[in-house]
Design an enzyme around this catalytic site. Structure first.
Site, PDB file in Angstrom:
ATOM      1  N   HIS A 176      52.442  75.018  10.896  1.00 18.57           N
ATOM      2  CA  HIS A 176      51.653  76.183  10.469  1.00 18.57           C
ATOM      3  C   HIS A 176      51.748  76.285   8.953  1.00 18.57           C
ATOM      4  CE1 HIS A 176      51.863  78.661  14.441  1.00 18.57           C
ATOM      5  NE2 HIS A 176      50.591  78.395  14.193  1.00 18.57           N
ATOM      6  N   CYS A 271      57.257  84.090  10.494  1.00 21.17           N
ATOM      7  CA  CYS A 271      56.607  83.969  11.805  1.00 21.17           C
ATOM      8  C   CYS A 271      56.768  85.238  12.629  1.00 21.17           C
ATOM      9  CB  CYS A 271      57.200  82.810  12.591  1.00 21.17           C
ATOM     10  SG  CYS A 271      56.973  81.206  11.834  1.00 21.17           S
TER      11      CYS A 271
HETATM   12  N1  ARG Z   1      56.930  78.582  19.307  1.00 25.59           N
HETATM   13  C1  ARG Z   1      55.902  79.109  18.481  1.00 25.59           C
HETATM   14  C2  ARG Z   1      54.726  78.139  18.457  1.00 25.59           C
HETATM   15  O1  ARG Z   1      54.964  76.946  18.483  1.00 25.59           O
HETATM   16  C3  ARG Z   1      56.396  79.364  17.098  1.00 25.59           C
HETATM   17  C4  ARG Z   1      55.398  80.014  16.204  1.00 25.59           C
HETATM   18  C5  ARG Z   1      55.864  80.131  14.807  1.00 25.59           C
HETATM   19  N2  ARG Z   1      55.033  80.991  14.090  1.00 25.59           N
HETATM   20  C6  ARG Z   1      54.547  80.761  12.854  1.00 25.59           C
HETATM   21  N3  ARG Z   1      53.826  81.675  12.313  1.00 25.59           N
HETATM   22  N4  ARG Z   1      54.785  79.623  12.249  1.00 25.59           N
HETATM   23  O2  ARG Z   1      53.598  78.530  18.442  1.00 25.59           O
END
Ligand code: ARG
Length: 301
Positions: A176, A271
Site C-alpha cells: 500500500h 493503517c
Molecule cells: N491485512 C491487511 C491487508 O492486507 C492490512 C492492511 C494494512 N493497511 C494499510 N493501510 N496498509 O489488507
C-alpha cells in the site's frame, strides 16, 4: 545562502476513525507479513491499540470509533475504508473478498455520521484501496500496484472531482502507498522509493521538495506508516534513530508506540487510522459542464 523554511503544517490529521481490535486475527494471508501459523495475543493487541489511540489523542487529535464486525479480522486497519473529502467519502473497493464486508460496515458508519458515500467501483476497472491515496500538493497521489488498479484512477478522479497523480507500486511487501509514503507538512514527506517504479519516483520527486528517504530495511520497520498530528509524529517502536533524529531536526516531536501485535496483519500506525478531516480542494479539477445547446436548440423540459 541556505534558505530555512518553516514547515507549513498539514491542513488535515486532527480527526481519525479507528477500530478497536475486538476480533483481530490472522485468519488468511493476503500480504507477505501475514502468517496464519503465528497466533495473535488478543489482550496484548487490545492494550497496544488502546495505547495508540491515547497517544494520538494526547497529540491533540480526536479519535472516533467504529465497532469491529466479528467476521472481519482486518477491520482494525481503518485507513482502507475510503478517502474522505469533506462530507463525501469515496469508499474502497477491496482487492480481496475477505475484506469486502468492511466497506459495507464503513458505509453504514459514514451514513450515520451524516456523510455521503460513493463506491469507487467499476466492474471492469478493478480494485481501489484507500491506503493507496494521499493529498499531496495539487494532486491526489494514488498508487497503481498490488491493491489498486490503474484503471480505477479515472473513476476516482471523476468520483471526487480531483486531479490524480499516479505512482506505480512494485514492491510486494510495501503493497500500500501508506507503507512507503507519509506526508509530514507542506514540503516534506517520509518516502521509500524502493517501493516504486521509475516513473513513480519522478512523480513523487516533483511533488515533495524535501523528502526523508528510507531504504528498504528502514521501510520494513513501518517507519512510513506513521501518523502526523500537527508537529507530533506518532510512529511504531523500532523506527531507526536516524529517522527520528531527522524529524526532530525539522522541528517535529516523535512519539513511539508498540503495536507489534498489529504488525502481524501487515499494518502499523497509519493503517489503523482513517483521517476524517481531509478536504481535497487543493487537487480539485474545474467543473466541466456538458456542452450547452445553442439557443435555437432549446427544447422545453
Ligand atoms: N491485512 C491487511 C491487508 O492486507 C492490512 C492492511 C494494512 N493497511 C494499510 N493501510 N496498509 O489488507
Amino acid at each position: 545562502m541556505t534558505e530555512t523554511r518553516e514547515p507549513t503544517p498539514l491542513s488535515w490529521g486532527r480527526r481519525y476513525l479507528m477500530c478497536r481490535p475486538e476480533h483481530f486475527r490472522v485468519d488468511y494471508a493476503i500480504n507477505p507479513w501475514m502468517d496464519i501459523d503465528s497466533p495473535v495475543d488478543p489482550d496484548r493487541a487490545l492494550a497496544q491499540w488502546d495505547h495508540l489511540a491515547a497517544t494520538i489523542e494526547e497529540a491533540g487529535a480526536v479519535v472516533e470509533r467504529i465497532a469491529q464486525v466479528p467476521e472481519a479480522p482486518d477491520m482494525v486497519y481503518a485507513m482502507n475504508y475510503g478517502v474522505v473529502d469533506g462530507d463525501h467519502v469515496a469508499i474502497t473497493s477491496f482487492r480481496h473478498g475477505e475484506r469486502a464486508v468492511e466497506a459495507e460496515a464503513a458505509e453504514w458508519w459514514f451514513g450515520e455520521a451524516g456523510l455521503r458515500t460513493s463506491r469507487v467501483a467499476d466492474s471492469r476497472a478493478g480494485s481501489f484501496e484507500a491506503g493507496d491515496a494521499f493529498l499531496v500538493g495539487d494532486s491526489l497521489l494514488v498508487a497503481a500496484g498490488p491493491r489498486t488498479d490503474l484503471a480505477t484512477h479515472h473513476v476516482l478522479s471523476r468520483t471526487l472531482g480531483v486531479k490524480v497523480a499516479t505512482v506505480g507500486v512494485v514492491h510486494p511487501a510495501l503493497y500500500h502507498l501508506d507503507l512507503s509514503f507519509c506526508p509530514l507538512d507542506g514540503r516534506r514527506a517520509i518516502v521509500a522509493p524502493d517501493a516504486w517504479d521509475a516513473a513513480g519516483r519522478a512523480t513523487v520527486a516533483g511533488l515533495v521538495p524535501e523528502p526523508l528517504v528510507l531504504d528498504q530495511d528502514e521501510a520494513f520497520t513501518f517507519a512510513a506508516n506513521s501518523v502526523v498530528v500537527g508537529d507530533v509524529v506518532v510512529m511504531p517502536d523500532g523506527v531507526p534513530t536516524r529517522v527520528t533524529r531527522q524529524l526532530e531536526r525539522w522541528g517535529f516531536t516523535v512519539a513511539t508506540v508498540d503495536v507489534s501485535e498489529l504488525h502481524k496483519g501487515g499494518g502499523s500506525v497509519r493503517c489503523m487510522t482513517l483521517p476524517l478531516d481531509t478536504l481535497l480542494d487543493d487537487a480539485r479539477l474545474p467543473v466541466v459542464r456538458e456542452q450547452r445547446p445553442g439557443k435555437g436548440d432549446l427544447v422545453p423540459a
